[in-house]
Design a protein around this motif. Structure first.
Motif, PDB file in Angstrom:
ATOM      1  N   TYR A 299       0.835  -1.206   0.000  1.00 29.06           N
ATOM      2  CA  TYR A 299       0.000   0.000   0.000  1.00 29.06           C
ATOM      3  C   TYR A 299       0.870   1.256   0.000  1.00 29.06           C
ATOM      4  O   TYR A 299       0.576   2.228  -0.703  1.00 29.06           O
ATOM      5  N   GLN A 300       1.942   1.252   0.794  1.00 29.92           N
ATOM      6  CA  GLN A 300       2.838   2.406   0.847  1.00 29.92           C
ATOM      7  C   GLN A 300       3.458   2.684  -0.516  1.00 29.92           C
ATOM      8  O   GLN A 300       3.720   3.833  -0.865  1.00 29.92           O
ATOM      9  N   LYS A 301       3.658   1.627  -1.285  1.00 29.51           N
ATOM     10  CA  LYS A 301       4.289   1.775  -2.600  1.00 29.51           C
ATOM     11  C   LYS A 301       3.281   2.158  -3.684  1.00 29.51           C
ATOM     12  O   LYS A 301       3.582   2.989  -4.548  1.00 29.51           O
ATOM     13  N   ASN A 302       2.074   1.586  -3.649  1.00 28.92           N
ATOM     14  CA  ASN A 302       1.122   1.735  -4.765  1.00 28.92           C
ATOM     15  C   ASN A 302      -0.166   2.465  -4.425  1.00 28.92           C
ATOM     16  O   ASN A 302      -0.969   2.734  -5.323  1.00 28.92           O
ATOM     17  N   GLY A 303      -0.403   2.761  -3.144  1.00 30.09           N
ATOM     18  CA  GLY A 303      -1.594   3.513  -2.767  1.00 30.09           C
ATOM     19  C   GLY A 303      -2.889   2.772  -3.044  1.00 30.09           C
ATOM     20  O   GLY A 303      -2.957   1.540  -2.971  1.00 30.09           O
ATOM     21  N   ASN A 304      -3.931   3.510  -3.426  1.00 31.44           N
ATOM     22  CA  ASN A 304      -5.263   2.922  -3.606  1.00 31.44           C
ATOM     23  C   ASN A 304      -5.345   1.934  -4.772  1.00 31.44           C
ATOM     24  O   ASN A 304      -6.256   1.117  -4.820  1.00 31.44           O
ATOM     25  N   LYS A 305      -4.400   1.997  -5.700  1.00 34.45           N
ATOM     26  CA  LYS A 305      -4.375   0.994  -6.781  1.00 34.45           C
ATOM     27  C   LYS A 305      -4.195  -0.405  -6.198  1.00 34.45           C
ATOM     28  O   LYS A 305      -4.767  -1.378  -6.697  1.00 34.45           O
TER      29      LYS A 305
ATOM     30  N   PHE B 265      -8.000   1.710   4.910  1.00 30.87           N
ATOM     31  CA  PHE B 265      -7.049   2.550   4.174  1.00 30.87           C
ATOM     32  C   PHE B 265      -7.735   3.375   3.079  1.00 30.87           C
ATOM     33  O   PHE B 265      -7.263   4.478   2.758  1.00 30.87           O
ATOM     34  N   TYR B 266      -8.837   2.886   2.537  1.00 28.02           N
ATOM     35  CA  TYR B 266      -9.576   3.705   1.577  1.00 28.02           C
ATOM     36  C   TYR B 266     -10.205   4.905   2.284  1.00 28.02           C
ATOM     37  O   TYR B 266     -10.120   6.036   1.789  1.00 28.02           O
TER      38      TYR B 266
ATOM     39  N   SER C  29      -7.704   7.527   3.030  1.00 26.25           N
ATOM     40  CA  SER C  29      -7.252   8.284   1.855  1.00 26.25           C
ATOM     41  C   SER C  29      -8.176   9.453   1.523  1.00 26.25           C
ATOM     42  O   SER C  29      -7.801  10.346   0.758  1.00 26.25           O
TER      43      SER C  29
ATOM     44  N   THR D  32      -1.902   7.712   6.748  1.00 28.22           N
ATOM     45  CA  THR D  32      -1.456   6.324   6.582  1.00 28.22           C
ATOM     46  C   THR D  32      -1.033   5.724   7.914  1.00 28.22           C
ATOM     47  O   THR D  32      -1.356   4.566   8.219  1.00 28.22           O
TER      48      THR D  32
END
Length: 287
Positions: free
Chosen positions: A27-33, A108-109, A112, A120
């Motif tokens: 998640y830290q690397k790619n976020g919501n994707k 996490f969504y 955001s 985060t």
């Protein structure tokens, strides 16, 4: 049985730890994707694999053991609150992991949507708290159907990912002392409390991985088949029980080999299905 339960319990705790670590790092690397991939690919795939193995167990061993409604719930892995009176006694693990996946996506969504620069970190704290609440529920309600005592490994994995650099620096600085602590904690866990042994093994895993690296051909392959190992544990025991021999160590070795073969086959089936889906998507996108 006690040896298998002890080793299995520790393995579950470590698996939860690694899963949580991987989720937060991704998640830290790619976020919501990553959240979209987690809910629509990973979670769905995990559930379908679990359902397939439940169906295999049902058709092989439990065809006349349950009423139709109960059988459907058990095959679909939706019998969350049936305690250990279930078709696949290890199914609680998949149910728990699926619940944590969904909780991760939601937490996490929602985080955001806020502009707080610490969103985060706050979401990680919330996510680390959820397994602890599950665990407390198990203790208070005296109910182990969905949530194992090893679930707090997930909380530790979230915190490790959150403070990865700081924890690794401590591991390097105090390696010998922490290594000795992990050995003592494991011994205490074996004698008194299994949870202590699980924490000790997680600490040992972090120390060794930090010193010698996380990735090599052996660990990568074991990681790929690890889910199958757990899913086939009960099925393998059912198949081999009629052939149980007096020497429990030989029997466990035979069982482990059988599980390894089944898990490897499952991995290559899933791998080739993923490859086929990717190929179809690539061809359709070209059109």
């Amino acid at each position: 049985d006690k040896i298998i339960e002890h080793v299995g319990g520790i393995a579950v705790g470590v698996f939860f730890f690694i899963s949580a670590f991987g989720l937060l790092k991704s998640y830290q690397k790619n976020g919501n994707k990553f959240l979209l991939k987690l809910i629509f690919k990973n979670t769905l795939k995990l559930w379908l694999v679990a359902v397939s193995i439940n169906l295999l167990e049902f058709l092989t061993f439990f065809r006349n053991a349950f009423e139709r409604k109960d059988a459907v719930l058990r095959i679909l892995n939706l019998d969350f609150f049936n305690d250990y009176n279930r078709m696949n006694r290890h199914g609680w693990f998949i149910a728990t992991l699926l619940a944590l996946y969904v909780a991760f996506v939601v937490v996490f969504y929602v985080s955001s949507l806020f502009k707080n620069e610490n969103r985060t970190k706050i979401a990680a704290y919330v996510m680390a708290t959820i397994p602890i609440l599950f665990y407390l529920y198990t203790l208070i309600a005296d109910h182990g159907g969905m949530y194992s005592r090893e679930i707090f490994g997930f909380s530790l994995g979230i915190l490790y990912a959150l403070y990865y650099d700081k924890i690794n620096a401590l591991c390097v600085k105090y390696y010998k002392a922490l290594f000795a602590l992990s050995v003592v904690a494991y011994a205490v866990g074996v004698i008194i409390q299994e949870e202590t042994a699980t924490v000790a093994c997680i600490l040992f895993f972090v120390l060794i991985s930090n010193k010698y690296g996380y990735t090599n051909n052996v660990t990568l392959f074991l990681g790929k088949i690890s889910l199958g190992v757990y899913l086939f544990l009960h099925f393998s025991t059912l198949v081999l029980n009629p052939y149980f021999i007096d020497n429990v160590w030989y029997w466990m070795l035979i069982n482990a080999g059988f599980i390894f073969v089944l898990s490897t086959i499952l991995y290559f089936i899933i791998y080739n299905i993923d490859k086929l889906i990717f190929s179809v998507k690539s061809q359709s996108s070209r059109k």
